[in-house]
Design an enzyme around this catalytic site. Sequence first.
Site, PDB file in Angstrom:
ATOM      1  N   PHE A  15       2.804   4.969  -3.348  1.00 32.62           N
ATOM      2  CA  PHE A  15       4.103   5.460  -2.861  1.00 32.62           C
ATOM      3  C   PHE A  15       5.108   4.303  -2.699  1.00 32.62           C
ATOM      4  O   PHE A  15       6.081   4.190  -3.447  1.00 32.62           O
ATOM      5  CB  PHE A  15       3.843   6.210  -1.547  1.00 32.62           C
ATOM      6  N   ALA A  86      -1.634  -2.973  -1.893  1.00 37.49           N
ATOM      7  CA  ALA A  86      -2.798  -2.117  -2.166  1.00 37.49           C
ATOM      8  C   ALA A  86      -3.602  -1.908  -0.893  1.00 37.49           C
ATOM      9  O   ALA A  86      -3.921  -2.864  -0.189  1.00 37.49           O
ATOM     10  CB  ALA A  86      -3.675  -2.752  -3.238  1.00 37.49           C
ATOM     11  N   ALA A  87      -3.908  -0.669  -0.621  1.00 33.22           N
ATOM     12  CA  ALA A  87      -4.686  -0.358   0.579  1.00 33.22           C
ATOM     13  C   ALA A  87      -5.125   1.092   0.525  1.00 33.22           C
ATOM     14  O   ALA A  87      -4.570   1.898  -0.219  1.00 33.22           O
ATOM     15  CB  ALA A  87      -3.825  -0.576   1.828  1.00 33.22           C
ATOM     16  N   THR A 134       1.584  -2.640   8.663  1.00 31.03           N
ATOM     17  CA  THR A 134       2.034  -1.442   9.366  1.00 31.03           C
ATOM     18  C   THR A 134       2.263  -1.691  10.854  1.00 31.03           C
ATOM     19  O   THR A 134       1.622  -2.568  11.442  1.00 31.03           O
ATOM     20  CB  THR A 134       0.962  -0.337   9.201  1.00 31.03           C
ATOM     21  N   TYR A 160      -8.218   2.931  10.159  1.00 30.68           N
ATOM     22  CA  TYR A 160      -7.157   2.434   9.269  1.00 30.68           C
ATOM     23  C   TYR A 160      -6.414   1.269   9.928  1.00 30.68           C
ATOM     24  O   TYR A 160      -6.290   0.185   9.341  1.00 30.68           O
ATOM     25  CB  TYR A 160      -6.168   3.563   8.931  1.00 30.68           C
ATOM     26  N   ALA A 162      -7.234  -0.568  12.419  1.00 35.33           N
ATOM     27  CA  ALA A 162      -8.112  -1.717  12.691  1.00 35.33           C
ATOM     28  C   ALA A 162      -8.311  -2.539  11.425  1.00 35.33           C
ATOM     29  O   ALA A 162      -8.336  -3.778  11.464  1.00 35.33           O
ATOM     30  CB  ALA A 162      -9.456  -1.225  13.229  1.00 35.33           C
ATOM     31  N   LYS A 164      -6.149  -2.768   8.923  1.00 37.90           N
ATOM     32  CA  LYS A 164      -4.888  -3.467   8.634  1.00 37.90           C
ATOM     33  C   LYS A 164      -4.695  -4.640   9.618  1.00 37.90           C
ATOM     34  O   LYS A 164      -4.214  -5.707   9.225  1.00 37.90           O
ATOM     35  CB  LYS A 164      -3.696  -2.509   8.727  1.00 37.90           C
ATOM     36  N   ASN A 189       6.795   4.324   9.856  1.00 40.67           N
ATOM     37  CA  ASN A 189       6.489   5.390   8.885  1.00 40.67           C
ATOM     38  C   ASN A 189       7.559   5.514   7.809  1.00 40.67           C
ATOM     39  O   ASN A 189       8.728   5.677   8.117  1.00 40.67           O
ATOM     40  CB  ASN A 189       6.407   6.749   9.599  1.00 40.67           C
ATOM     41  N   LYS A 199       0.459  13.332   3.561  1.00 36.52           N
ATOM     42  CA  LYS A 199       1.170  12.790   4.729  1.00 36.52           C
ATOM     43  C   LYS A 199       2.159  13.847   5.241  1.00 36.52           C
ATOM     44  O   LYS A 199       2.582  14.721   4.481  1.00 36.52           O
ATOM     45  CB  LYS A 199       1.909  11.505   4.344  1.00 36.52           C
TER      46      LYS A 199
HETATM   47  P1  NAD Z   1      -0.534   4.609  -0.987  1.00 35.97           P
HETATM   48  O1  NAD Z   1      -1.826   5.127  -0.492  1.00 35.97           O
HETATM   49  O2  NAD Z   1       0.506   5.557  -1.475  1.00 35.97           O
HETATM   50  O3  NAD Z   1      -0.789   3.576  -2.191  1.00 35.97           O
HETATM   51  C1  NAD Z   1      -1.830   2.635  -2.161  1.00 35.97           C
HETATM   52  C2  NAD Z   1      -1.997   2.107  -3.584  1.00 35.97           C
HETATM   53  O4  NAD Z   1      -3.051   1.110  -3.551  1.00 35.97           O
HETATM   54  C3  NAD Z   1      -2.421   3.167  -4.592  1.00 35.97           C
HETATM   55  O5  NAD Z   1      -1.650   3.047  -5.774  1.00 35.97           O
HETATM   56  C4  NAD Z   1      -3.886   2.858  -4.855  1.00 35.97           C
HETATM   57  O6  NAD Z   1      -4.305   3.222  -6.159  1.00 35.97           O
HETATM   58  C5  NAD Z   1      -3.913   1.357  -4.656  1.00 35.97           C
HETATM   59  N1  NAD Z   1      -5.243   0.844  -4.297  1.00 35.97           N
HETATM   60  C6  NAD Z   1      -6.096   1.346  -3.373  1.00 35.97           C
HETATM   61  N2  NAD Z   1      -7.235   0.618  -3.354  1.00 35.97           N
HETATM   62  C7  NAD Z   1      -7.090  -0.362  -4.279  1.00 35.97           C
HETATM   63  C8  NAD Z   1      -7.905  -1.439  -4.710  1.00 35.97           C
HETATM   64  N3  NAD Z   1      -9.129  -1.645  -4.197  1.00 35.97           N
HETATM   65  N4  NAD Z   1      -7.448  -2.264  -5.673  1.00 35.97           N
HETATM   66  C9  NAD Z   1      -6.212  -2.070  -6.224  1.00 35.97           C
HETATM   67  N5  NAD Z   1      -5.401  -1.057  -5.856  1.00 35.97           N
HETATM   68  C10 NAD Z   1      -5.831  -0.220  -4.890  1.00 35.97           C
HETATM   69  O7  NAD Z   1       0.028   3.678   0.168  1.00 35.97           O
HETATM   70  P2  NAD Z   1       1.519   3.428   0.655  1.00 35.97           P
HETATM   71  O8  NAD Z   1       1.865   4.468   1.641  1.00 35.97           O
HETATM   72  O9  NAD Z   1       2.366   3.191  -0.510  1.00 35.97           O
HETATM   73  O10 NAD Z   1       1.319   2.067   1.456  1.00 35.97           O
HETATM   74  C11 NAD Z   1       1.374   0.812   0.778  1.00 35.97           C
HETATM   75  C12 NAD Z   1       1.134  -0.301   1.783  1.00 35.97           C
HETATM   76  O11 NAD Z   1       2.119  -0.256   2.800  1.00 35.97           O
HETATM   77  C13 NAD Z   1      -0.205  -0.212   2.485  1.00 35.97           C
HETATM   78  O12 NAD Z   1      -0.711  -1.501   2.625  1.00 35.97           O
HETATM   79  C14 NAD Z   1       0.124   0.405   3.839  1.00 35.97           C
HETATM   80  O13 NAD Z   1      -0.798  -0.039   4.808  1.00 35.97           O
HETATM   81  C15 NAD Z   1       1.501  -0.160   4.079  1.00 35.97           C
HETATM   82  N6  NAD Z   1       2.384   0.664   4.914  1.00 35.97           N
HETATM   83  C16 NAD Z   1       2.565   1.997   4.630  1.00 35.97           C
HETATM   84  C17 NAD Z   1       3.450   2.732   5.406  1.00 35.97           C
HETATM   85  C18 NAD Z   1       3.703   4.200   5.133  1.00 35.97           C
HETATM   86  O14 NAD Z   1       4.379   4.871   5.929  1.00 35.97           O
HETATM   87  N7  NAD Z   1       3.246   4.770   4.032  1.00 35.97           N
HETATM   88  C19 NAD Z   1       4.135   2.138   6.475  1.00 35.97           C
HETATM   89  C20 NAD Z   1       3.904   0.779   6.733  1.00 35.97           C
HETATM   90  C21 NAD Z   1       3.044   0.055   5.932  1.00 35.97           C
HETATM   91  O1  DAU Z   2       3.372   3.898  11.022  1.00 38.12           O
HETATM   92  C1  DAU Z   2       3.081   3.519   9.710  1.00 38.12           C
HETATM   93  C2  DAU Z   2       1.966   4.375   9.160  1.00 38.12           C
HETATM   94  O2  DAU Z   2       2.519   5.678   8.943  1.00 38.12           O
HETATM   95  C3  DAU Z   2       1.377   3.821   7.875  1.00 38.12           C
HETATM   96  O3  DAU Z   2       0.770   2.584   8.150  1.00 38.12           O
HETATM   97  C4  DAU Z   2       0.349   4.803   7.287  1.00 38.12           C
HETATM   98  O4  DAU Z   2      -0.128   4.299   6.052  1.00 38.12           O
HETATM   99  C5  DAU Z   2       1.039   6.136   7.081  1.00 38.12           C
HETATM  100  O5  DAU Z   2       0.104   7.077   6.588  1.00 38.12           O
HETATM  101  C6  DAU Z   2       1.656   6.644   8.391  1.00 38.12           C
HETATM  102  O6  DAU Z   2       0.627   6.996   9.330  1.00 38.12           O
HETATM  103  P1  DAU Z   2       0.740   8.308  10.257  1.00 38.12           P
HETATM  104  O7  DAU Z   2      -0.607   8.690  10.692  1.00 38.12           O
HETATM  105  O8  DAU Z   2       1.785   8.121  11.295  1.00 38.12           O
HETATM  106  O9  DAU Z   2       1.332   9.347   9.160  1.00 38.12           O
HETATM  107  P2  DAU Z   2       0.973  10.877   8.837  1.00 38.12           P
HETATM  108  O10 DAU Z   2       1.994  11.341   7.867  1.00 38.12           O
HETATM  109  O11 DAU Z   2      -0.457  11.046   8.481  1.00 38.12           O
HETATM  110  O12 DAU Z   2       1.235  11.596  10.220  1.00 38.12           O
HETATM  111  C7  DAU Z   2       2.501  11.554  10.842  1.00 38.12           C
HETATM  112  C8  DAU Z   2       2.392  12.318  12.149  1.00 38.12           C
HETATM  113  O13 DAU Z   2       2.262  13.725  11.846  1.00 38.12           O
HETATM  114  C9  DAU Z   2       1.191  11.952  12.984  1.00 38.12           C
HETATM  115  O14 DAU Z   2       1.545  12.026  14.352  1.00 38.12           O
HETATM  116  C10 DAU Z   2       0.165  13.037  12.656  1.00 38.12           C
HETATM  117  C11 DAU Z   2       1.027  14.242  12.382  1.00 38.12           C
HETATM  118  N1  DAU Z   2       0.513  15.199  11.387  1.00 38.12           N
HETATM  119  C12 DAU Z   2       0.109  14.707  10.172  1.00 38.12           C
HETATM  120  C13 DAU Z   2      -0.358  15.553   9.199  1.00 38.12           C
HETATM  121  C14 DAU Z   2      -0.832  15.005   7.860  1.00 38.12           C
HETATM  122  C15 DAU Z   2       0.496  16.561  11.651  1.00 38.12           C
HETATM  123  O15 DAU Z   2       0.895  17.008  12.738  1.00 38.12           O
HETATM  124  N2  DAU Z   2       0.052  17.396  10.678  1.00 38.12           N
HETATM  125  C16 DAU Z   2      -0.400  16.961   9.465  1.00 38.12           C
HETATM  126  O16 DAU Z   2      -0.823  17.789   8.623  1.00 38.12           O
END
Ligand code: NAD
Ligand code: DAU
Length: 354
Positions: A15, A86-87, A134, A160, A162, A164, A189, A199
């Site tokens: 993403f 990547a994660a 994160t 997760y 822990a 990170k 987020n 998500k």
């Molecule tokens: P995501 O799950 O959408 O994407 C993760 C990507 O990593 C995928 O393309 C997957 O194929 C790749 N990947 C997984 N394991 C791998 C491996 N062993 N080797 C190589 N590639 C691998 O995640 P995202 O939401 O895009 O998050 C990206 C980064 O940002 C993560 O490190 C996450 O902790 C951090 N982050 C995410 C959010 C959020 O809200 N999504 C917020 C803050 C930080």
């Molecule tokens: O804060 C940053 C983090 O945000 C990132 O590091 C993570 O990779 C990312 O997945 C996200 O984590 P959250 O657990 O906050 O996101 P999620 O979208 O899973 O959930 C957002 C909130 O919504 C959380 O309080 C749980 C709630 N939720 C989630 C889902 C999937 C629901 O109520 N219903 C649902 O079906």
Amino acid sequence: MAKTKKILITGGAGFIGSHVVRLFVTKYPHYHIVNLDLLTYAGNLENLKDVEGSPNYIFIKGDIGDEVLVDDIFAKYQITNVVHLAAESHVDRSIKDPLIFLKTNILGTANLLQTAKKHWANEYEGKLFYHVSTDEVYGSLDMGSEMFTELTPYDPRSPYSASKASSDHLVRSFWHTYHLPVVVSNCSNNYGPNHFPEKLIPLMINNILHKKPLPVYGKGENVRDWLYVEDHARAIDTILHQGKAGETYNIGGHNEWKNIDIVHFICQLMDSKLGKNEGESERLITYVTDRPGHDLRYAIDASKIKNELGWIPKETFETGISKTVDWYLNNKEWLQHVTSGAYQDYYSKMYDHQ
Ligand code: NAD
Ligand code: DAU
């Protein structure tokens, strides 16, 4: 002439990573961008169709934990910078199956650090290892006005977060022990196009489209601080170019919402965009069992990146969520592919065993 960088972006098919890859490939045609991604369920090369033919871009399918592969990539492409995304990223999956989170997020990061240290040992000048992390490493806040700053002590509470937190510590340990130039950012987020529909926000959009129940954990009172993904990508660009080695930067949009309020907001927005009767989507809201150990509230104090590097978000939640819903409405094929798994069959065959 503009100085070139040879950047290894890990997780660039995910993403956030896909938005970072697109930004770097288009904004810096003189850089070489190497995208290393294992294409797990979350990795999707359809996210990058518009840049895949760019001359400054190469994709490699592989595991960040693969010592031989990562070593080869550093040698072959003379990598000068790592932007490590990547994660395994989904909290609910980490509760069901923590081990893959430890393997990818901790051991995978350790392998990247070791390899960077080996290849950069003779010359740290012009090198930077950037770890994208994160806000969840800081734990959970009470309702109130307190926010996470860069000095908030770590208190991760899910497998997760822990994993990170552990990888953040490892990255900083390479700075203190070996002087490897590193930088860490901790972001709140994200939401926006290409978000995998496990998500909260994309799940709600997808379920509304398919008239499926909208599962709200517990009472829906938990608070998250939302940032549009392109604003995060711009922050990463800013930190990579202007951040100071050894530093940490919090990234966030000062945009706190209770989950239930977001769900209502999306329902109303989609009813209006789809010409449905008022209240039609809200009837799908279903309260379900709470997430175990569910963190109550996250809120980021992003004043350091604003004051020191001049970054602020461009999108408000209202503009960002409207763009996001429009993107999903205009990309139903993408949604259909990721929910059916079709995207993986096609691309995995194409890129296996390079
Ligand atoms: P995501 O799950 O959408 O994407 C993760 C990507 O990593 C995928 O393309 C997957 O194929 C790749 N990947 C997984 N394991 C791998 C491996 N062993 N080797 C190589 N590639 C691998 O995640 P995202 O939401 O895009 O998050 C990206 C980064 O940002 C993560 O490190 C996450 O902790 C951090 N982050 C995410 C959010 C959020 O809200 N999504 C917020 C803050 C930080
Ligand atoms: O804060 C940053 C983090 O945000 C990132 O590091 C993570 O990779 C990312 O997945 C996200 O984590 P959250 O657990 O906050 O996101 P999620 O979208 O899973 O959930 C957002 C909130 O919504 C959380 O309080 C749980 C709630 N939720 C989630 C889902 C999937 C629901 O109520 N219903 C649902 O079906």
